[in-house]
Scaffold this active site. Sequence first.
Site, PDB file in Angstrom:
ATOM      1  N   ASP A 124       0.841  -1.198   0.000  1.00 29.60           N
ATOM      2  CA  ASP A 124       0.000   0.000   0.000  1.00 29.60           C
ATOM      3  C   ASP A 124       0.879   1.252   0.000  1.00 29.60           C
ATOM      4  O   ASP A 124       1.974   1.226  -0.566  1.00 29.60           O
ATOM      5  CB  ASP A 124      -0.908  -0.040   1.238  1.00 29.60           C
ATOM      6  CG  ASP A 124      -2.275   0.571   0.992  1.00 29.60           C
ATOM      7  OD1 ASP A 124      -2.334   1.805   0.833  1.00 29.60           O
ATOM      8  OD2 ASP A 124      -3.274  -0.161   0.959  1.00 29.60           O
ATOM      9  N   HIS A 154      -3.687   6.020   3.668  1.00 30.73           N
ATOM     10  CA  HIS A 154      -4.468   4.839   3.284  1.00 30.73           C
ATOM     11  C   HIS A 154      -3.881   3.548   3.842  1.00 30.73           C
ATOM     12  O   HIS A 154      -4.586   2.719   4.436  1.00 30.73           O
ATOM     13  CB  HIS A 154      -4.561   4.769   1.759  1.00 30.73           C
ATOM     14  CG  HIS A 154      -5.492   3.729   1.234  1.00 30.73           C
ATOM     15  ND1 HIS A 154      -5.087   2.443   0.959  1.00 30.73           N
ATOM     16  CD2 HIS A 154      -6.811   3.771   0.927  1.00 30.73           C
ATOM     17  CE1 HIS A 154      -6.114   1.742   0.501  1.00 30.73           C
ATOM     18  NE2 HIS A 154      -7.174   2.524   0.473  1.00 30.73           N
ATOM     19  N   ASN A 245     -14.504  -0.384  -6.207  1.00 30.73           N
ATOM     20  CA  ASN A 245     -15.528   0.539  -5.718  1.00 30.73           C
ATOM     21  C   ASN A 245     -16.381   1.115  -6.836  1.00 30.73           C
ATOM     22  O   ASN A 245     -16.961   2.186  -6.680  1.00 30.73           O
ATOM     23  CB  ASN A 245     -14.876   1.707  -4.970  1.00 30.73           C
ATOM     24  CG  ASN A 245     -14.352   1.293  -3.625  1.00 30.73           C
ATOM     25  OD1 ASN A 245     -14.614   0.193  -3.170  1.00 30.73           O
ATOM     26  ND2 ASN A 245     -13.607   2.167  -2.991  1.00 30.73           N
ATOM     27  N   SER A 312     -11.399  -1.293   0.023  1.00 29.03           N
ATOM     28  CA  SER A 312     -10.058  -1.203   0.611  1.00 29.03           C
ATOM     29  C   SER A 312     -10.085  -1.563   2.080  1.00 29.03           C
ATOM     30  O   SER A 312      -9.108  -2.060   2.631  1.00 29.03           O
ATOM     31  CB  SER A 312      -9.509   0.227   0.477  1.00 29.03           C
ATOM     32  OG  SER A 312      -8.924   0.439  -0.762  1.00 29.03           O
TER      33      SER A 312
END
Length: 483
Positions: A124, A154, A245, A312
Amino acid sequence: MKKQIFSGLVSFVLLFSIIPTIAEAQIQEERVIVYYKDKVEKTIIGKVKGKIKKEYKNVSAIAVTVPSTSIETLKKDPNVKLVEKDVLIKVNTQTADWGITRTAAQKAWNSGLTGKGIKVAIVDTGIAKHDDLMIAGGVSTVDYTSSYTDDNGHGTHVAGIVGAENNSIGIVGIAPDADVFAVKSLDQNGYGYLSDTIEAIDWSITNKMDIINLSFGTTTHSATLQQIVDKAYSQNILVVAAAGNNGTADGSIDTIEYPARYESVIAVAATDSADKRTSFSATGSTIEVSAPGEGILSLFLNNQYARMSGTSMAAPYVAGNLALLKQSNGTLSAKELRLKLQQGVVDLGAVGKDTWYGYGIIQAPVATSTTKEPTQSTEVRYNSKTALATNKSAYKIGEAVSLTVTSYDQNGKILAGANAQIVILEKFRVVKVFKGTTNSYGQFKVAYNTSRRNSLKGLYHVQAKTTKEGYNMSESVQRFKLR
């Protein structure tokens, strides 16, 4: 979801969604990944005046920069299987945690399963230092820094969902004793080249991770990315990815992104606190399981906490759950653990596996007497309940917000003398923390004084938790508006 520049980009939507963009005109050099049929042959790179940027141990490919006019020459080389754009990956977060309760994590902990000894790689934006998380190690695969510290937020949020510590502060992850590794493949803006992600997975294989979490995705298939995740799975590593998403309102279209689409990867959809598919969650035949993904409270930069939504957030719930499963079933293969994950769900939607929820929402495993780790104490711990209330749901700036926490045991009897903590958050920012103990009525009451000088209008989130010796920690959440 934002688009990017296709000099090789891929965009991540919360869960991460990777999407290619349009090439700039007049590009003199391009970043590409050369995927070979057998062994890597570097001679051709020199012939076309290219420069090697990355080499990998677990896939026959190299990342290079070459003049754009030389790409066709590379493709015609008999040893080259294909040449791929070195896509750039972007993360966009949408906007605690009820997910811990919904996945029955506390039952797993009570049985001795906490993820201890299991290595989870968070590929990430890195992981920031936080009082609520121990980072076991890591690496950076981006060009601009050798540090794996998160400069976006994130990755830290994702890591907290997996392994935030079960202590007296903040939140707790689903596998609080797992060894969480920061594998930074995205930069401070959430961008990173495909080659950086491949290197991150390559590092995870070489360093014998047990689980790899990929909270990102792309609509573009990459043979090299598929090869490296397949290699990880063949090495008994479980690979988990956010489904995407970009779901449609009626969920009738297959919108699952890569790498979640690959057979070797566990594709995760997102649910809300009512066990319904979130409107943004991707749908399709390769959805394997679902997990909490809306309004999830987890760690953030600067020792803070934040709520985020997206697949996520759902993916690390599954990664953490697999850490519990692996601790409980250490001799099983990745394929066998994957089957146990599927069998241990609560079925949602249509009976059996469906395109919205897969097999269903994950549930944490409970250790049997033969798998439960020995403990130093035989003390019996009881469950507790925490209730949080405000005297009204909306306030004018300048008013005091009254907050009351009440602690009960599992039978509804009040718990006096319990340690209580209240955290008030405005968006991603912790604005106030109260600590104290419950009185003879089992209550801890505080007033949060708002002011025109320091308070902002909008929605505020409040998290309360209570702990007492002999009882398990419990928590509750509430909201109020300032207008």
